[in-house]
Structure formats: structure tokens, C-alpha cells
Design a protein around this motif. Structure first.
Motif, PDB file in Angstrom:
ATOM      1  N   UNK A  10       0.814  -1.208   0.000  1.00 47.91           N
ATOM      2  CA  UNK A  10       0.000   0.000   0.000  1.00 47.91           C
ATOM      3  C   UNK A  10       0.848   1.258   0.000  1.00 47.91           C
ATOM      4  N   UNK A  11       1.924   1.262   0.789  1.00 54.94           N
ATOM      5  CA  UNK A  11       2.803   2.427   0.839  1.00 54.94           C
ATOM      6  C   UNK A  11       3.494   2.682  -0.485  1.00 54.94           C
ATOM      7  N   UNK A  12       4.002   1.621  -1.103  1.00 51.23           N
ATOM      8  CA  UNK A  12       4.666   1.774  -2.400  1.00 51.23           C
ATOM      9  C   UNK A  12       3.674   2.250  -3.460  1.00 51.23           C
ATOM     10  N   UNK A  66      -6.807   0.809  -7.795  1.00 49.27           N
ATOM     11  CA  UNK A  66      -7.407  -0.484  -7.460  1.00 49.27           C
ATOM     12  C   UNK A  66      -6.545  -1.261  -6.464  1.00 49.27           C
ATOM     13  N   UNK A  67      -5.234  -1.245  -6.682  1.00 49.33           N
ATOM     14  CA  UNK A  67      -4.330  -1.932  -5.748  1.00 49.33           C
ATOM     15  C   UNK A  67      -4.390  -1.277  -4.376  1.00 49.33           C
ATOM     16  N   UNK A  68      -4.404   0.053  -4.361  1.00 49.89           N
ATOM     17  CA  UNK A  68      -4.490   0.777  -3.096  1.00 49.89           C
ATOM     18  C   UNK A  68      -5.807   0.479  -2.385  1.00 49.89           C
ATOM     19  N   UNK A  69      -6.867   0.337  -3.159  1.00 56.46           N
ATOM     20  CA  UNK A  69      -8.170   0.018  -2.577  1.00 56.46           C
ATOM     21  C   UNK A  69      -8.128  -1.315  -1.841  1.00 56.46           C
ATOM     22  N   UNK A  70      -7.563  -2.321  -2.479  1.00 53.47           N
ATOM     23  CA  UNK A  70      -7.503  -3.654  -1.872  1.00 53.47           C
ATOM     24  C   UNK A  70      -6.586  -3.658  -0.657  1.00 53.47           C
ATOM     25  N   UNK A  71      -5.440  -2.982  -0.776  1.00 56.49           N
ATOM     26  CA  UNK A  71      -4.479  -2.964   0.331  1.00 56.49           C
ATOM     27  C   UNK A  71      -5.062  -2.271   1.562  1.00 56.49           C
ATOM     28  N   UNK A  72      -5.685  -1.120   1.357  1.00 57.66           N
ATOM     29  CA  UNK A  72      -6.251  -0.389   2.492  1.00 57.66           C
ATOM     30  C   UNK A  72      -7.451  -1.117   3.086  1.00 57.66           C
ATOM     31  N   UNK A  89     -15.080   0.802  -2.107  1.00 52.72           N
ATOM     32  CA  UNK A  89     -15.922   1.129  -3.255  1.00 52.72           C
ATOM     33  C   UNK A  89     -15.556   2.490  -3.838  1.00 52.72           C
ATOM     34  N   UNK A  90     -15.295   3.458  -2.959  1.00 51.08           N
ATOM     35  CA  UNK A  90     -14.892   4.792  -3.430  1.00 51.08           C
ATOM     36  C   UNK A  90     -13.597   4.722  -4.225  1.00 51.08           C
ATOM     37  N   UNK A  91     -12.641   3.932  -3.741  1.00 51.52           N
ATOM     38  CA  UNK A  91     -11.367   3.802  -4.450  1.00 51.52           C
ATOM     39  C   UNK A  91     -11.562   3.119  -5.810  1.00 51.52           C
ATOM     40  N   UNK A  92     -12.428   2.122  -5.859  1.00 51.63           N
ATOM     41  CA  UNK A  92     -12.684   1.435  -7.127  1.00 51.63           C
ATOM     42  C   UNK A  92     -13.334   2.396  -8.125  1.00 51.63           C
TER      43      UNK A  92
END
Length: 208
Positions: A10-12, A66-72, A89-92
Motif C-alpha cells: 500500500x505504501x509503495x 485499485x491496488x491501493x483500494x484492496x491494500x487499504x 468502493x470509493x477507491x474502485x
């Protein structure tokens, strides 16, 4: 996947997302400079490789969101599954909205060379289409910024409850995210007068 691995991912992804957004936005602003739509399209036609890079960077932000959404979501679901799912959902949706400027850039790569060689009614039509595509860039930000802000506010609130980040930092993130949700939609109404990259960029950095 281990929690520490998810946190690192998530950080990367966050750093890459911000870097790609800043580079892409600044490069796009330079490419689309000009007095009038004809000059802007001519500048785009003269800088096709750079516009192609803007397109690629914007395309990558779709996957980054999308990756950030899943990680968070993985980091916050244990604290409040409902809010974490809403933030996911907001991130997606944010990632999907990033496809709008990417599509517009791809269209500009086709329209700009045609506009530079067209004459008469064809030139007028190409200029009108190019103008609409450029405006679409700004409109997409006005739509996606509130979605981004709501998602960020929810994540920071859940992280604050879980004490995963310092409380002061977390609630500052909530505040800046709420300001983003309020400020950007008010610009078209001329209640807030500023260039959207400055507002969106500053608040986006502070709300992540």
C-alpha cells in the motif's frame, strides 16, 4: 498475504500513485499550453510522445487506485468492515473515473494531428472536438475528487479508531479530505476561485 506485506504494498502504491499523478498533470499542462484551441492542438500534435507518456501514466493510476483500494481494505476491515467496504468502493470508482481522462488523451492523440492539417469546416469541427476533450480533463477531476475525498476520509477515520496511525495525523487527513469533497465541486459554481490542479494537488497530498 501478511499484514506487513500489505502495508508495504500500500505504501509503495501510494507513492507511485502520487508521483505518476504529479508528473502526468504537470506534463499535460505544458503540452496543452497555447493561445486558443488551435494552438493547443498544434502543441499536442508536436509533442505526441509526451502525450503518449501522459496517457500511460494516467492508465497506470487506474491500476494504482485499485491496488491501493484492496491494500487499504485489508488493513482496515478488521476495525470496521462496513466503512472499509464503502471506502474500498470509493477507491474502485476513483480508479474507473481515471479512465475518463485516459480515454480523452487517447482521443486527443488522434484529433490533434487532424486539426493541424484541416481547413474550413473540418478545422472548426476538429477544434470543437479538441476543446471538448480538454474540458473533459477538468470535468473528470471535479467528479472524481469528491469520490477520492470520501474514500480517504473513511480510511483515515477507521485508521484513527484502530490507532494504526497517530491520532493527530489521522484526523488531519480526515479534515483535508472533507475540504477536498467540499472545495472541488464548488469551483464550477465560482464559489471557490482557484485552479483545480493547485487545490486538488495540495489537498490530495495531505489526505493520503
Amino acid at each position: 498475504m501478511a499484514r506487513t506485506t500489505v502495508a508495504r504494498l500500500g505504501g509503495f502504491t501510494f507513492l507511485f500513485y502520487i508521483s505518476a499523478s504529479i508528473v502526468g498533470t504537470n506534463l499535460f499542462a505544458r503540452i496543452t499550453k497555447g493561445d486558443g484551441i488551435a494552438a493547443k492542438l498544434a502543441n499536442i500534435a508536436a509533442h505526441r510522445p509526451q502525450m503518449g507518456l501522459c496517457f500511460i501514466l494516467t492508465l497506470l493510476t487506474i491500476f494504482a487506485a485499485l491496488i491501493l483500494a484492496v491494500a487499504l481494505y485489508a488493513l482496515t476491515r478488521d476495525e470496521d468492515a462496513g466503512l472499509a467496504l464503502l471506502a474500498l468502493t470509493c477507491r474502485v470508482v476513483e480508479g474507473m473515473l481515471n479512465a475518463v481522462p485516459a480515454t480523452a488523451m487517447l482521443a486527443l492523440l488522434s484529433v490533434a494531428p487532424q486539426a493541424s492539417t484541416a481547413t474550413g469546416s473540418e478545422a472548426a469541427a476538429s477544434n470543437a472536438l479538441g476543446s471538448s476533450l480538454l474540458r473533459l480533463q477538468g470535468w473528470s477531476v471535479i467528479v472524481s475528487a469528491p469520490v477520492f475525498g470520501v474514500g480517504s476520509a473513511l480510511y483515515y477515520y477507521v485508521l484513527a479508531r484502530a490507532r494504526s496511525v497517530p491520532g493527530l495525523l489521522a484526523y488531519f487527513g480526515v479534515l483535508s479530505s472533507v475540504l477536498l469533497v467540499i472545495a472541488i465541486p464548488l469551483e464550477p459554481l465560482q464559489i471557490v476561485r482557484a485552479r483545480w490542479p493547485s487545490i486538488y494537488g495540495c489537498l490530495r497530498l495531505s489526505s493520503n
